[in-house]
Enzyme design. Structure first.
Site, PDB file in Angstrom:
ATOM      1  N   CYS A 131      21.942  10.759  11.127  1.00  0.00           N
ATOM      2  CA  CYS A 131      20.583  11.290  11.167  1.00  0.00           C
ATOM      3  C   CYS A 131      20.347  12.086  12.440  1.00  0.00           C
ATOM      4  CB  CYS A 131      19.561  10.160  11.036  1.00  0.00           C
ATOM      5  SG  CYS A 131      19.619   8.952  12.381  1.00  0.00           S
ATOM      6  N   HIS A 152      16.217   5.457  13.981  1.00  0.00           N
ATOM      7  CA  HIS A 152      16.376   6.585  13.059  1.00  0.00           C
ATOM      8  C   HIS A 152      15.778   7.841  13.683  1.00  0.00           C
ATOM      9  CE1 HIS A 152      16.806   8.732   9.308  1.00  0.00           C
ATOM     10  NE2 HIS A 152      15.516   8.986   9.258  1.00  0.00           N
TER      11      HIS A 152
END
Length: 530
Positions: free
Chosen positions: A89, A334
């Protein structure tokens, strides 16, 4: 992402300045000793204009200033989402911000570099050109970034998004240089990447004993801001340029009066970059703990108060991208980003998911990295977007994509992007894709007889399952890193539960299979039609 970063950088090394730490593009710096007094300071408006020219002589200029190409083929719509390949990510978020950096994207779409690249192996500029081209010309699709983009960096675990960002920028900068290893540092400051992201600091030390002035100039590609005591980006910038007193043990050893005397040190921006990368220092250097606090950042930022020359007008920058970290430590969590793909429209880029959002949502995030561009540059490059051709609709013909792929291959051997074309997958749950399927259905008056297999009990009685999901209702929730969106990825692995109709959907089937042909390990999508 740990302390063993592969980005070959370090701290800014001013002779008598330790307040600023940031990723340093190279080890070159220049120091100019002045013997004049303040009332006869050589740093007049006339002299200051030539200082950076002295730092970058015209021995060899790789990218002439004000000559960045404006591509006329940039689509006006938002591009593709990026598939998460497992703890990537950070890579996806960085690539999206670079993709929507207008000066860089327009240069890539012009293919100016690939037409003259002489490197025998793939270079980062060629790889980024292939990625940006496919991403911007694949609206509504999900593409898989090339492994070459993170080669030598990704180690199968979560990494720091800022480290990867500067790793990529530095690799592109090196790709602009000639092939031989010995390159003058002045030549490095004339590259395309430095013309876009680069600027120059000025650290001015004034001896309070003899009133002599010493100026040190150093290039930068990004600016790190300490937010410990700052509530906004403006406050952090004010603290950065606030004069620092040097006395006692930190007294300045003056090279003019040859004495150890008190002095004042002032850091200012001598030249400001076309694109500013502002890094909010949220993570501690040792433990990696996150400073989770709200720091306000404006949509428009005037950098004139932080410049060396104060006799000019406003220097306005506009926000166009934001990198965000969700989590409590740099070792997990994230990453996602927000980008302005059009003149006024913002999008949230969360791996494969691309969603429209408002500026209110963008400005309310706990930002990690901010991207600003000079307003004049934004307007200049935005004109090429309005002149560009319209983007292709969802589900456009594969022959057009293959023609573009072949065109890229002929330009340079590094622009081999078959994996991008092979991994272009349809986002089956998007409304526009469903409308496209309905449009195909209406083209035939005779409705085919569908042989529908067993339908889940939770579905409506008249529902038609085009792709049967291999995941049951009782499946466990996935970690945010592992669910890049179950409904956004497709596969060709056929199961015993799959039952496909024939007739008018044959062409749609064939196209879907070709687009998904080599995605062996992704998840099967479920599309329910009423």
């Amino acid at each position: 992402m740990g302390d063993d970063s592969l980005y070959l950088g370090g701290e800014w090394q001013f002779n008598h300045f330790s307040k600023l730490t940031s990723s340093r593009p190279d080890a070159a710096f220049a120091e100019i000793q002045r013997t004049s007094l303040p009332e006869k300071s050589p740093l007049s408006s006339e002299t200051r204009v030539d200082l950076c020219d002295d730092l970058a002589p015209v021995a060899r200029q790789l990218a002439p200033r004000e000559k960045l190409p404006l591509s006329s083929r940039r689509p006006a719509a938002v591009g593709a989402g990026l598939q998460n390949m497992g703890n990537t990510c950070y890579e996806n978020a960085s690539l999206q911000c670079l993709t929507y950096t207008l000066p860089l994207a327009n240069y890539m779409l012009s293919r100016e570099h690939s037409q003259t690249c002489q490197r025998p192996k793939c270079c980062m500029l060629c790889t980024m050109q292939a990625h940006i081209t496919w991403a911007l010309h694949s609206p509504g699709h999900v593409i898989q970034p090339s492994q070459a983009l993170a080669a030598g960096f990704h180690r199968g675990k979560q990494e720091d998004v800022h480290e990867f960002l500067m790793f990529t920028v530095d690799a592109m900068k090196k790709a602009c240089l000639p092939g031989h290893k010995q390159v003058d540092h002045h030549c490095k400051d004339t590259t395309l990447i430095h013309q876009i992201f680069g600027g120059c600091w000025r650290s001015q030390i004034k001896c309070l004993h003899c009133h002599g002035i010493s100026d040190t100039f150093d290039p930068y590609l990004d600016i790190a801001l300490d937010i410990q005591a700052a509530q906004s980006v403006k406050q952090a910038l004010e603290q950065l340029v606030k004069p620092e007193e040097l006395n006692g043990e930190n007294a300045y050893h003056c090279g003019l009066c040859l004495q150890r005397a008190p002095a004042s040190n002032t850091l200012t921006l001598h030249t400001s970059a076309k694109v500013l990368i502002l890094v909010l220092k949220r993570f501690s250097d040792v433990a990696g703990n996150k400073l989770a606090k709200n720091v306000q950042y404006p949509e428009c930022l005037d950098m004139q108060p932080y410049m060396s020359q104060q006799n000019t007008g406003p220097l306005v920058y506009v926000l166009y991208a934001v990198l965000v970290h969700a989590g409590w430590s740099c070792h997990d969590g994230h990453y996602f980003s927000y980008v302005k793909a059009q003149e006024v429209q913002w999008y949230k880029m969360d791996d494969a998911e691309v969603t429209v959002c408002s500026i209110i949502s963008v400005l309310s995030q706990q930002a990690y990295v901010l991207f600003y561009i000079q307003k004049s540059e934004w307007e200049r490059h935005s004109e090429s977007v309005s002149r560009g051709r319209e983007p292709r609709a969802l589900g456009a013909e594969d022959t057009d994509r293959r023609a573009k792929q072949g065109e890229l291959k002929r330009d340079h051997p590094c622009l081999q992007a078959p994996e991008l074309d092979e991994h272009l997958v349809e986002r089956a749950t998007q409304e526009s894709t469903l409308d496209h399927w309905k449009f195909l259905q209406e083209q035939n008056k005779t409705k085919p007889e569908f042989n529908v297999g067993k339908v889940e009990g939770t579905l409506p009685p008249n529902a038609l399952v085009i792709h049967q999901s291999k995941y049951k209702c009782g499946m466990k929730n996935h970690h945010p890193e592992q669910q890049s969106s179950l409904l956004n990825l497709s596969s060709t692995t056929r199961t015993d539960q799959e039952s496909m109709n024939t007739g008018t959907l044959a062409s749609l089937q064939g196209r879907t299979r070709r687009a998904k042909g080599k995605n062996k390990h992704s998840k099967r999508a479920l599309l329910v039609c009423q």
